[in-house]
Design a protein around this motif. Structure first.
Motif, mmCIF file in Angstrom:
data_model
loop_
_atom_site.group_PDB
_atom_site.id
_atom_site.type_symbol
_atom_site.label_atom_id
_atom_site.label_comp_id
_atom_site.label_asym_id
_atom_site.label_seq_id
_atom_site.Cartn_x
_atom_site.Cartn_y
_atom_site.Cartn_z
ATOM 1 N N ALA A 55 34.287 37.584 35.136
ATOM 2 C CA ALA A 55 34.945 38.812 35.580
ATOM 3 C C ALA A 55 36.290 38.495 36.219
ATOM 4 O O ALA A 55 36.440 37.472 36.885
ATOM 5 N N PRO A 56 37.299 39.345 36.015
ATOM 6 C CA PRO A 56 38.625 39.092 36.583
ATOM 7 C C PRO A 56 38.682 39.451 38.055
ATOM 8 O O PRO A 56 39.557 40.170 38.507
ATOM 9 N N HIS A 57 37.718 38.958 38.807
ATOM 10 C CA HIS A 57 37.659 39.260 40.223
ATOM 11 C C HIS A 57 38.610 38.331 40.971
ATOM 12 O O HIS A 57 38.581 37.122 40.768
ATOM 13 N N HIS A 58 39.416 38.902 41.826
ATOM 14 C CA HIS A 58 40.169 38.080 42.767
ATOM 15 C C HIS A 58 39.289 37.730 43.956
ATOM 16 O O HIS A 58 39.706 37.007 44.848
ATOM 17 N N ALA A 59 38.084 38.274 43.980
ATOM 18 C CA ALA A 59 37.148 38.042 45.080
ATOM 19 C C ALA A 59 35.761 37.838 44.505
ATOM 20 O O ALA A 59 35.518 38.043 43.318
ATOM 21 N N GLU A 107 33.924 41.755 46.710
ATOM 22 C CA GLU A 107 34.187 41.853 48.126
ATOM 23 C C GLU A 107 35.599 42.332 48.446
ATOM 24 O O GLU A 107 35.961 42.456 49.616
ATOM 25 N N ALA A 108 36.402 42.622 47.412
ATOM 26 C CA ALA A 108 37.717 43.220 47.622
ATOM 27 C C ALA A 108 37.674 44.736 47.479
ATOM 28 O O ALA A 108 38.699 45.398 47.633
ATOM 29 N N ALA A 129 34.435 45.265 51.136
ATOM 30 C CA ALA A 129 33.461 44.757 50.175
ATOM 31 C C ALA A 129 32.485 45.829 49.694
ATOM 32 O O ALA A 129 31.976 46.619 50.485
ATOM 33 N N VAL A 130 32.238 45.842 48.376
ATOM 34 C CA VAL A 130 31.186 46.678 47.801
ATOM 35 C C VAL A 130 29.893 45.879 47.912
ATOM 36 O O VAL A 130 29.697 44.883 47.213
#
Length: 406
Positions: free
Chosen positions: A190-194, A214-215, A242-243
């Motif tokens: 996933a392209p998560h930065h977090a 968490e972003a 954060a979700v």
């Protein structure tokens, strides 16, 4: 007293259980609560007196059946609590030991039963392992080294009891099939930065999976699309923190509930790309979320030691509109300059028109070499002509969430 509520889970009959941890004192202990229904909770004169104290904190809970509650404990064990009737009491007489070398962070039960004998469940822990258990024998069926770092959430396929998805602090989602010799059937970067904290499999459309990080971003993954490192799922900046947990509605197609450390609970409708409901009732981190069985209501619990009930109705969903947002590619998301220098398209055109009106002479004298450099930069950023010109002209603008996920 364990007032930091971390998990909530409904039974099929409308009853629900709560789990919390103290987070203070000489020992990090916890507590469990059991309520017959919502009225039982709101009419309870003293919630603290209803607690069943435990010697360890809890991270997740789920019902194995109507009379057995599974509890993911900080001790590294999965406790099995039995409901004793009459009196609506809880008693822990057994547990699943030896599967994890660190605290258990998530435990999940198949949404449909297997044909063979036994009761299989799956758990994930701080040791990075996924463990498949046979509850009927209290034995480990198999262990997998699943993620680098903590495994934060697991969810089963809506109709296949051998297939589940996991996510962890390595920013990946992995789909597993325990019938296969190589059980990982798909790995999504996933392209998560977090770090990714939660995941949910859609009940009505099993090709869709939602995840949260968490972003504060919510992602929708379509499993019918080929795994492409240069393509990103649809994503939305739903929360400012954060979700922590999310779950698809059991009755409304495309509707997902989420709770966050920004103290809010929200409902997002994917078909219209709209946040249809927001609750700011809680005063602290919201960590627990549970839909009532075959209902449009869900409960949330928080570190403020409160539980709230939220209702959804169809009138909240707006008329369908044509989406105006095109998701960025992974390479674009990883280019921080785009996030720092992004403004909306109307602003770009307005500034361009002003520049043309005030400096036409300057435009005529622009060196041809500069134009070549611009084209080269556009190609390196992976932008089309309009996006590249916007990124260059703004040169110091500010990125807004509107550009990402409206």
């Amino acid at each position: 007293m364990a007032k930091h509520l971390d998990a909530i889970c409904h039974r099929k009959d409308g009853g629900f259980a709560l789990a919390g941890s103290s987070l203070t004192g000489n020992t990090w202990d916890g507590a469990l609560w059991l309520f017959n229904d919502w009225d039982h909770y709101i009419n309870c004169p003293n919630i603290e007196l209803e607690a069943f104290s435990t010697i360890t904190g809890h991270n997740d809970i789920t019902w194995l059946n109507q009379s057995k509650l599974l509890v993911a404990a900080d001790s590294g064990d999965i406790e099995i609590w039995d409901v004793i009737a009459p009196g609506n009491m809880l008693s822990c007489d057994s547990a699943l030991y030896g599967g994890h070398d660190d605290m258990v962070l998530t435990v999940c039960v198949p949404k449909v039963k297997e044909e063979k004998e036994g009761e299989s469940i799956v758990s994930g822990g701080g040791d990075g392992r996924i463990v498949v258990w046979d509850v009927s024998t209290a034995k480990v069926v198999c262990k997998y080294r699943a993620h680098v770092g903590w495994i934060t959430d697991i969810d089963y396929h809506p109709s296949q009891p051998n297939v589940f998805i996991s996510t962890g602090l390595d920013q990946t989602l992995r789909i597993w099939d325990t019938r296969q010799s190589s059980p990982v059937t798909m790995s999504l970067k996933a392209p998560h930065h977090a770090n990714c904290l939660c995941v949910s499999w859609s009940k009505y459309e099993d090709n869709f999976i939602a995840s949260g990080d968490e972003a504060g971003y919510l992602y929708l993954h379509d499993l019918r699309l080929p795994v492409n490192p240069n393509a990103s799922p649809f994503y939305y900046r739903l929360h400012s923190n954060a979700v922590h947990r999310l779950s698809f509605s059991p009755t409304v197609k495309g509707l997902v509930a989420s709770v966050s450390d920004d103290s809010t609970a929200k409902l997002f409708h994917f078909p219209t790309q709209t946040t249809v409901f927001t609750s700011s009732s809680h005063a602290d981190f919201v960590h627990g979320l549970s839909w009532q069985q075959d209902s449009t209501s869900f409960l949330t619990c928080s570190w403020d030691f409160k539980v709230y009930r939220h209702e959804f109705n169809e009138s909240m969903i707006p008329d369908p509109v044509t989406p105006s947002v095109v998701p960025l590619t992974v390479s674009e998301m990883q280019d921080d300059s785009l996030f720092e220098n992004f403004v909306d398209e109307d602003t770009v055109h307005a500034e361009a028109d002003m520049a043309k009106g005030k400096g036409r002479e300057r435009e005529r004298k622009r060196d041809k070499t500069e134009g070549t450099d611009c084209n080269g930069m556009n190609e390196s950023l992976g932008l089309n002509g309009k996006q590249g010109q916007a990124a260059l002209e703004t040169n110091g603008g500010t990125h807004s969430d509107v550009g990402l996920a409206k």
